[in-house]
Design an enzyme around this catalytic site. Structure first.
Site, PDB file in Angstrom:
ATOM      1  N   GLY A  39      61.932  63.018  35.323  1.00 30.43           N
ATOM      2  CA  GLY A  39      62.990  62.376  36.170  1.00 30.43           C
ATOM      3  C   GLY A  39      62.069  61.345  36.946  1.00 30.43           C
ATOM      4  N   GLU A 140      68.323  56.546  39.297  1.00 27.76           N
ATOM      5  CA  GLU A 140      68.690  57.774  38.745  1.00 27.76           C
ATOM      6  C   GLU A 140      69.776  58.589  39.695  1.00 27.76           C
ATOM      7  OE1 GLU A 140      66.527  58.939  34.585  1.00 27.76           O
ATOM      8  OE2 GLU A 140      65.616  59.424  36.571  1.00 27.76           O
ATOM      9  N   ASN A 184      61.386  46.450  34.398  1.00 27.94           N
ATOM     10  CA  ASN A 184      60.802  46.389  33.138  1.00 27.94           C
ATOM     11  C   ASN A 184      61.560  44.987  32.373  1.00 27.94           C
ATOM     12  OD1 ASN A 184      62.853  47.637  31.701  1.00 27.94           O
ATOM     13  ND2 ASN A 184      61.718  49.270  31.210  1.00 27.94           N
ATOM     14  N   THR A 220      57.465  44.105  34.679  1.00 28.11           N
ATOM     15  CA  THR A 220      56.358  44.936  33.951  1.00 28.11           C
ATOM     16  C   THR A 220      56.727  44.754  32.290  1.00 28.11           C
ATOM     17  OG1 THR A 220      57.659  47.191  33.963  1.00 28.11           O
ATOM     18  CG2 THR A 220      55.987  46.689  35.376  1.00 28.11           C
ATOM     19  N   LEU A 221      55.699  44.544  31.599  1.00 28.76           N
ATOM     20  CA  LEU A 221      55.882  44.122  30.156  1.00 28.76           C
ATOM     21  C   LEU A 221      55.089  45.048  29.234  1.00 28.76           C
ATOM     22  CD1 LEU A 221      55.137  40.349  30.827  1.00 28.76           C
ATOM     23  CD2 LEU A 221      57.220  41.489  30.342  1.00 28.76           C
ATOM     24  N   GLY A 225      51.203  43.990  30.208  1.00 28.47           N
ATOM     25  CA  GLY A 225      50.962  43.910  31.626  1.00 28.47           C
ATOM     26  C   GLY A 225      52.113  43.637  32.422  1.00 28.47           C
ATOM     27  N   GLY A 251      56.169  53.593  33.224  1.00 35.27           N
ATOM     28  CA  GLY A 251      56.823  52.949  34.452  1.00 35.27           C
ATOM     29  C   GLY A 251      56.690  53.775  35.638  1.00 35.27           C
ATOM     30  N   ASP A 252      56.975  54.829  35.833  1.00 33.44           N
ATOM     31  CA  ASP A 252      57.171  55.885  36.799  1.00 33.44           C
ATOM     32  C   ASP A 252      55.433  55.827  37.352  1.00 33.44           C
ATOM     33  OD1 ASP A 252      59.572  56.493  36.497  1.00 33.44           O
ATOM     34  OD2 ASP A 252      59.075  58.058  35.541  1.00 33.44           O
TER      35      ASP A 252
HETATM   36  O1  RIB Z   1      60.885  57.384  33.152  1.00 36.43           O
HETATM   37  C1  RIB Z   1      60.996  58.531  32.499  1.00 36.43           C
HETATM   38  C2  RIB Z   1      61.832  59.509  32.681  1.00 36.43           C
HETATM   39  O2  RIB Z   1      63.273  59.008  32.809  1.00 36.43           O
HETATM   40  C3  RIB Z   1      61.764  60.908  32.214  1.00 36.43           C
HETATM   41  O3  RIB Z   1      61.027  61.788  32.669  1.00 36.43           O
HETATM   42  C4  RIB Z   1      63.352  61.127  32.052  1.00 36.43           C
HETATM   43  O4  RIB Z   1      63.572  62.378  32.662  1.00 36.43           O
HETATM   44  C5  RIB Z   1      64.061  59.887  32.601  1.00 36.43           C
HETATM   45  O5  RIB Z   1      64.524  60.170  33.960  1.00 36.43           O
END
Ligand code: RIB
Length: 305
Positions: A39, A140, A184, A220-221, A225, A251-252
């Site tokens: 998530g 999300e 991205n 972001t790429l 980079g 990305g997170d």
């Molecule tokens: O960014 C990755 C996340 O996107 C995953 O952990 C998945 O749960 C979605 O939310």
């Protein structure tokens, strides 16, 4: 250190790693199965907490075994669970993830309780907006909740970082409220209509988002980079070279690392350099949360950070 408010999703993730990502109508035999927390909101909050940041997470999970696991995880990661609502009627969010041999992924999410996060939930936690210096938020959870949170944050003089993932068209009035946006390639294309094939396109998309009112745009790429565009800067950044095993959540890791570094009073360019290392480290391991680094991990791997 400045306190960071992360508002967003929790999804349990079920991952199959194989040679390829299945096409429509195809069944593939993978090599590895992994079940783990994910998530975008939760991944970003855990990134910040693991680095030693001061983070509070506002989210909604289901009253089921996955939700119970989420609460245990937050408490193990020293994340305050006071603002994590437990929904009696919706399942905890779930993500089905395919990863290919190059570490690239495709993800399908059933949002469940994440989509029941409401403006009322935000209003019940309104004191947080006065206590935190940064808001880090993704897409999300329902868009009206995202808009409300961004407006509240600006009223409270917070800095707002929007990670526009998964990509959706946004109402133009949100852009002037954003201090940072971090799409991205595919997200930048959906927001601007500009197909991102290289750095030049990324700069073009960045400039368009600045002209729409965003103060700083970071496109972001992946392994190439990112680029930073504002009214005064246009600059490309290269990440450390690593061998990716699983890019899910990179990305997170970038977003969490970036806001953590800002909250440490690093300037934007330094914060991007730091976030690039956090993201690069995160792809070395299967699963999202197991790959997120502590400060010690980063220094051991990259030397001085
Ligand atoms: O960014 C990755 C996340 O996107 C995953 O952990 C998945 O749960 C979605 O939310």
């Amino acid at each position: 250190m400045d306190k960071i408010l992360v508002i967003g999703s929790y999804n349990v993730g079920l991952t199959v790693i194989g040679d390829t990502i299945p096409k429509e109508g195809q069944t593939i035999l993978g090599d590895t199965f992994d079940k783990g927390p994910g998530g975008k909101g939760s991944n970003q909050a855990i990134t910040i907490a693991r680095l030693g940041g001061n983070v509070v997470f506002l989210a909604r999970i289901g009253k089921d075994s996955f939700g119970k696991e989420a609460l245990e995880l937050f408490s193990n990661e020293h994340i305050d669970t006071e603002h994590v609502r437990i929904d009696p009627d919706a399942h905890t969010g779930a993500g089905i993830i395919f990863v290919d041999k190059n570490g690239h992924n495709a993800i399908g999410v059933a949002p469940g309780a994440n989509y029941k996060l409401s403006v009322k939930d935000l209003e019940e936690s309104v004191a947080l907006f006065g206590q935190c210096r940064y808001l880090l938020i993704q897409l999300e959870t329902p868009l009206p909740v995202v808009f409300h949170a961004v407006k509240k944050a600006k009223q409270a003089n917070m800095k707002v970082v929007l990670n526009p993932a998964p990509a959706q068209k946004l109402e133009p009035s949100i852009y002037p409220l954003l201090d940072f946006i971090t799409p991205n390639e595919t997200e930048a294309e959906i927001l601007t209509g500009i197909a991102i094939k290289d750095q030049k396109d990324a700069f073009k998309a960045g400039k368009q988002l600045v002209s729409m009112g965003v103060k700083n745009v970071i496109v972001t790429l992946g392994a190439d980079g990112c680029v930073l565009v504002s009214n005064s800067i246009e600059k490309a950044f290269l990440p450390p070279k690593v061998k990716a095993v699983d890019t899910t959540g990179a990305g997170d890791a970038f977003n969490g690392g970036f806001v953590f570094a800002l909250a440490q009073n690093r300037d934007v360019e330094e914060a991007i350099g730091f976030a690039s290392k956090v993201a690069a480290y995160s792809v070395l391991t299967v699963g999202v949360v197991p790959g997120l680094p502590t400060m010690k991990d980063l220094t051991r791997h990259f030397g001085k950070i």
